[in-house]
Motif scaffolding. Sequence first.
Motif, PDB file in Angstrom:
ATOM      1  N   GLU A 137      78.241   5.177 -30.309  1.00 14.36           N
ATOM      2  CA  GLU A 137      78.618   4.344 -29.160  1.00 14.36           C
ATOM      3  C   GLU A 137      79.688   3.332 -29.565  1.00 14.36           C
ATOM      4  O   GLU A 137      80.651   3.089 -28.828  1.00 14.36           O
ATOM      5  N   GLY A 169      83.044   4.914 -29.842  1.00 13.94           N
ATOM      6  CA  GLY A 169      83.580   5.115 -28.508  1.00 13.94           C
ATOM      7  C   GLY A 169      84.122   3.828 -27.902  1.00 13.94           C
ATOM      8  O   GLY A 169      85.177   3.832 -27.244  1.00 13.94           O
ATOM      9  N   GLN A 170      83.420   2.721 -28.125  1.00 17.68           N
ATOM     10  CA  GLN A 170      83.894   1.442 -27.604  1.00 17.68           C
ATOM     11  C   GLN A 170      85.220   1.036 -28.238  1.00 17.68           C
ATOM     12  O   GLN A 170      86.132   0.565 -27.550  1.00 17.68           O
ATOM     13  N   SER A 182      78.929  -5.837 -32.523  1.00 18.00           N
ATOM     14  CA  SER A 182      78.204  -4.566 -32.577  1.00 18.00           C
ATOM     15  C   SER A 182      76.742  -4.832 -32.906  1.00 18.00           C
ATOM     16  O   SER A 182      76.369  -5.891 -33.412  1.00 18.00           O
ATOM     17  N   GLN A 224      78.054  -4.331 -27.699  1.00 16.76           N
ATOM     18  CA  GLN A 224      76.710  -3.773 -27.856  1.00 16.76           C
ATOM     19  C   GLN A 224      75.595  -4.800 -27.666  1.00 16.76           C
ATOM     20  O   GLN A 224      74.420  -4.452 -27.716  1.00 16.76           O
ATOM     21  N   GLN A 256      75.860  -6.485 -24.866  1.00 15.76           N
ATOM     22  CA  GLN A 256      76.087  -6.620 -23.424  1.00 15.76           C
ATOM     23  C   GLN A 256      76.826  -7.907 -23.071  1.00 15.76           C
ATOM     24  O   GLN A 256      76.684  -8.441 -21.966  1.00 15.76           O
ATOM     25  N   ILE A 314      83.686  11.236 -33.539  1.00 16.12           N
ATOM     26  CA  ILE A 314      82.316  11.414 -33.048  1.00 16.12           C
ATOM     27  C   ILE A 314      81.875  12.860 -33.197  1.00 16.12           C
ATOM     28  O   ILE A 314      80.768  13.153 -33.671  1.00 16.12           O
ATOM     29  N   ALA A 369      73.150   7.039 -32.997  1.00 15.12           N
ATOM     30  CA  ALA A 369      73.598   6.963 -31.604  1.00 15.12           C
ATOM     31  C   ALA A 369      74.318   5.650 -31.341  1.00 15.12           C
ATOM     32  O   ALA A 369      75.353   5.616 -30.649  1.00 15.12           O
ATOM     33  N   ASP A 370      73.783   4.555 -31.895  1.00 18.12           N
ATOM     34  CA  ASP A 370      74.447   3.251 -31.760  1.00 18.12           C
ATOM     35  C   ASP A 370      75.826   3.282 -32.415  1.00 18.12           C
ATOM     36  O   ASP A 370      76.796   2.730 -31.893  1.00 18.12           O
TER      37      ASP A 370
END
Length: 267
Positions: A111, A114-115, A101, A4, A6, A130, A107-108
């Motif tokens: 995500e 999901g990761q 993270s 998260q 990047q 989720i 929303a974060d």
Amino acid sequence: MRDQLQRTLHLKDTPKRIISLVPSQTELLCDLGLEDAIVGITKFCVHPDHLLKDIAIVGGTKQLHIERIKALRPDIILCNKEENTKEIVEACQSICEVHVSDVYTIADSLELIGQYGTIFNKADEALSLIDAIKEKQSAFEGFIQNKPVLKVVYFIWKSPWMVAANNTFINYMLQLNKYENVYSSLVRYPEIDLADEQKEIQNIGYAFLSSEPYPFKEKHKDELQAYWPDTKIVLVDGEMFSWYGTRLLKAFDYFKTLRESLQKDAF
């Protein structure tokens, strides 16, 4: 893949030996069915409650035993931008791949789930979690829609007194609950002087004393009440406001109960 922040992770295989340095993420791993793969946790990873007896403790979220981590031979270490320092992340990178993270909203959080589903080959389990969280959130939003906005202060520490302000997951959750954070014009976790604030801030409806990171108890309510005699002092479950991941499955029911209790006390 990327985390998260990047940052790029290079994973040849599904990690089999996991160290988690974030309590809410440890709970998420267990709910994904990965408890048997966890080889190291922090002393604050209290959910599920048997973990501290069964899994090696590698320190706290800010201070670690790096040699102990090395000895556990992890394939991946899970960190968080807020919970862990840059120095900790860099030290862990010398051992193995590190996922960081960065969670400020639901929303974060989704995500992140999901990761983890992708990294640990638990995509179906992640999707199920989720969907369950989204369902809980939708139901709560229907409940809170017509409720009045309440002005609050959210305390996380004393000596010095510190509050949750803007740019935090806690502030996001307060907004979701239609609580107006008196300190939303400030950022992160500022210190405040109660004597000064007594003059500056008026008509605070509620002061929330969080159960973590400082363990506020009933005795602290009187101390704060002396400064703000017209404010309702309420002990709240800090995990519900600050833990992301699968704690959200419990949080919305808690928020509904909390709002109903405040409404009851108002009459």
